[in-house]
Each structure stands twice: as C-alpha cells, then as structure tokens.
Design an enzyme around this catalytic site. Structure first.
Site, PDB file in Angstrom:
ATOM      1  CG  HIS A 104      11.343  34.173  13.580  1.00 33.84           C
ATOM      2  ND1 HIS A 104      11.117  33.693  14.850  1.00 33.84           N
ATOM      3  CD2 HIS A 104      12.339  35.091  13.694  1.00 33.84           C
ATOM      4  CE1 HIS A 104      11.945  34.299  15.702  1.00 33.84           C
ATOM      5  NE2 HIS A 104      12.697  35.152  15.024  1.00 33.84           N
ATOM      6  CG  ASP A 139      18.192  34.035  16.873  1.00 27.28           C
ATOM      7  OD1 ASP A 139      18.907  34.483  15.970  1.00 27.28           O
ATOM      8  OD2 ASP A 139      17.253  34.687  17.399  1.00 27.28           O
ATOM      9  CG  HIS A 141      14.431  36.805  18.416  1.00 23.77           C
ATOM     10  ND1 HIS A 141      15.667  37.280  17.985  1.00 23.77           N
ATOM     11  CD2 HIS A 141      13.711  37.884  18.800  1.00 23.77           C
ATOM     12  CE1 HIS A 141      15.677  38.600  18.105  1.00 23.77           C
ATOM     13  NE2 HIS A 141      14.511  38.998  18.597  1.00 23.77           N
ATOM     14  CG  ASP A 218      19.650  37.340  18.065  1.00 21.31           C
ATOM     15  OD1 ASP A 218      20.130  36.254  18.444  1.00 21.31           O
ATOM     16  OD2 ASP A 218      18.606  37.411  17.387  1.00 21.31           O
TER      17      ASP A 218
HETATM   18 ZN   LIG Z   1      17.030  36.416  16.667  1.00 18.40          ZN
END
Ligand SMILES: [Zn+2]
Length: 277
Positions: A104, A139, A141, A218
């Site tokens: 991120h 991931d 996200h 995740d």
């Molecule tokens: Zn994540």
C-alpha cells in the site's frame, strides 16, 4: 526454499493492531516444520529506496513526520529491515518473511500498515533497465502503492486479485500495464482459482525474466479484515500453481504482505506444502 528472516521484525507491536508479530511467528513455525532454511537480510542503502520513492517522502519516514491511524509511527530501522529482507529474497529466489508489509506504500504515500514498498524496491534492486518483470499480488487487498509506482512502465506488469469493495478502494479496473481482477466479498476458492489460472496464462504470455509475488494470507476464510472464503486446500492449489509458474521463470521471489486470521498457520501450511521451490 530459502526464507529471509530477522527476529528483530518481531520486536515492535501496536496495541490491538491486527498487524502483529504473532502472524510472522506462526508462519515461521510452519516453514520450520516443512524443513526450509533461513538466512538473514543484508544492509539496505538509501539509493535502493530512491529508485522507487521520492526523497521528501523517505525523509518524512525517517523523522516520523506523518500521521495515519492505520499506520502508526514506527522506527525507521524496522521499516528498512523489512525492505532488506525483500531485497535479499530477490537476490536468492527466496521468500521474505518480514513485517511491516509494503504494497500500500506508493512513491510518496504510506497507508494500510505499509511504509515503504518492499516488493517494488526489491524488484528494482535486481531488474536491469529493459528486463521484463511481473508482480503478481494475491493479497486480499489491492496493492495501490505498487500500482502507483509501476503505472505506465511497459516492462513491468502488475497483476492483482483482490476483494472489491474493500480498503483501499482502488483496483476496480485494469489500466495500461496494471491488470486488476476485483472480486466480490464471499468469493469461493473455486472462482478464485479460475481467475488465478487466467492470471497465470497472462504471465506466461508476457514471459517475464523476473516474477515477484506479493503474498497475503488474508484471502483465507477466517481472516478478520476481508471476506473471501478460501480454505486450506485452496491454498495448496495456489501454491502448486505458483510453484509451476516460478519454475518457468529465471528469477522469482516472494514477499509477505497481509494475513490476519488467528490461525494464519492454516493457509500458510497449505501454501508452503505445495510451493517448495
Ligand atoms: Zn491485505
């Protein structure tokens, strides 16, 4: 497989924060049980950071001149340590088992528990100017930071499978060299694996010299921050697919991103049982 690990990454924690040292400890036990070998990272010079991040931003991290409720102020040494693990993994075709995560973090921004973009810095530390590379981000996200760094770079393909809607809200569409597969909450392993095989075909067609993988656990059904429904056997399939993909690539490395389930060792065991390069 060679695992890059330094126990100093377990030294810090923030009260009630999901990105805790126990996650890494549990994955380490799995890797030990499966007989992997462990190596230490090297030292990281500032030049490698500046291939990816803006100097003003790096200076702000050094002096802790930032505020983000998800991404609390952290000693720069720990941030650099995680980068060092990723760089070492890139050099030895290994796995960086470290924290904080990185996908991120963009050229000049942090967020989502990420400070510097470990995988981007590591890739650019081994990639020659015209070498083709793929970053596959599995991931849960979207790796908005990684997309921000490589957007428009025709030698680097960024491919992400992620839940949408979910933090950080980006990755709804594919643009230029960034191929996004947004998937709804409650996506099952069956659907996920179909999409992953599509991504694998795209990677094979691009024929990169380097394959870098942002690995998050995740997507697991018991994860606390996302709502995918992947089970242990789905992670075995993911490990097998990536094992085959990396076998056909001259260089590869894997960097740990997220994964916040209490029993993170379950998806980790599934993945590393079949990913054994
Ligand atoms: Zn994540």
């Amino acid at each position: 497989m060679k695992v890059v690990f330094d126990e100093r990454c377990l030294e810090y924690s923030f009260p009630l924060h999901p990105e805790n040292p126990e996650r890494v400890e549990k994955i380490k036990l799995v890797l030990e049980e499966l007989g992997n070998s462990f190596v230490k990272p090297g030292k990281t010079g500032e030049n490698s950071l500046l291939k990816v991040h803006e100097k003003d931003f790096v200076d702000k991290l050094k002096t802790k001149d930032y505020f983000d409720p998800d991404t609390p102020k952290l000693d720069f040494g720990y941030i650099l340590l995680s980068v060092g693990c990723a760089i070492k993994a890139a050099k030895i075709n290994g796995f960086s088992l470290s924290r904080p995560p990185g996908h991120h973090a963009g050229k000049n921004f942090l967020g989502g528990f990420c400070y510097l973009n470990n995988i981007a810095i590591a890739l650019e530390s081994i990639r020659k100017e015209n070498e083709r590379a793929v970053i596959l981000d599995i991931d849960a996200h979207h790796g908005n930071g990684t997309e921000n760094i490589f957007f428009g770079n025709e030698n680097v393909l960024y491919i992400s499978l992620h839940q949408h809607p979910l933090y950080p809200g980006t990755g709804k569409e594919s643009r230029k060299n960034c191929i996004n597969f947004p998937l709804p909450p409650y996506t099952t392993g069956n659907i996920y694996l179909k999409i992953l095989l599509r991504a694998a075909k795209i990677i094979e067609r691009f024929s990169p010299k380097i394959l870098a993988i942002s690995l998050g656990f995740d997507t697991y059904e018991k994860d606390k921050l996302s709502q995918f429904l992947l089970k242990e056997n789905d992670f075995e399939m993911i490990g097998a697919i990536l094992n085959r993909l990396t076998a056909n690539t001259e260089k590869f490395f894997i960097v740990l991103e997220g994964g916040y389930a209490e029993d993170i060792e379950v998806p980790a065991y599934g993945f590393f049982k079949t990913f054994f390069r």
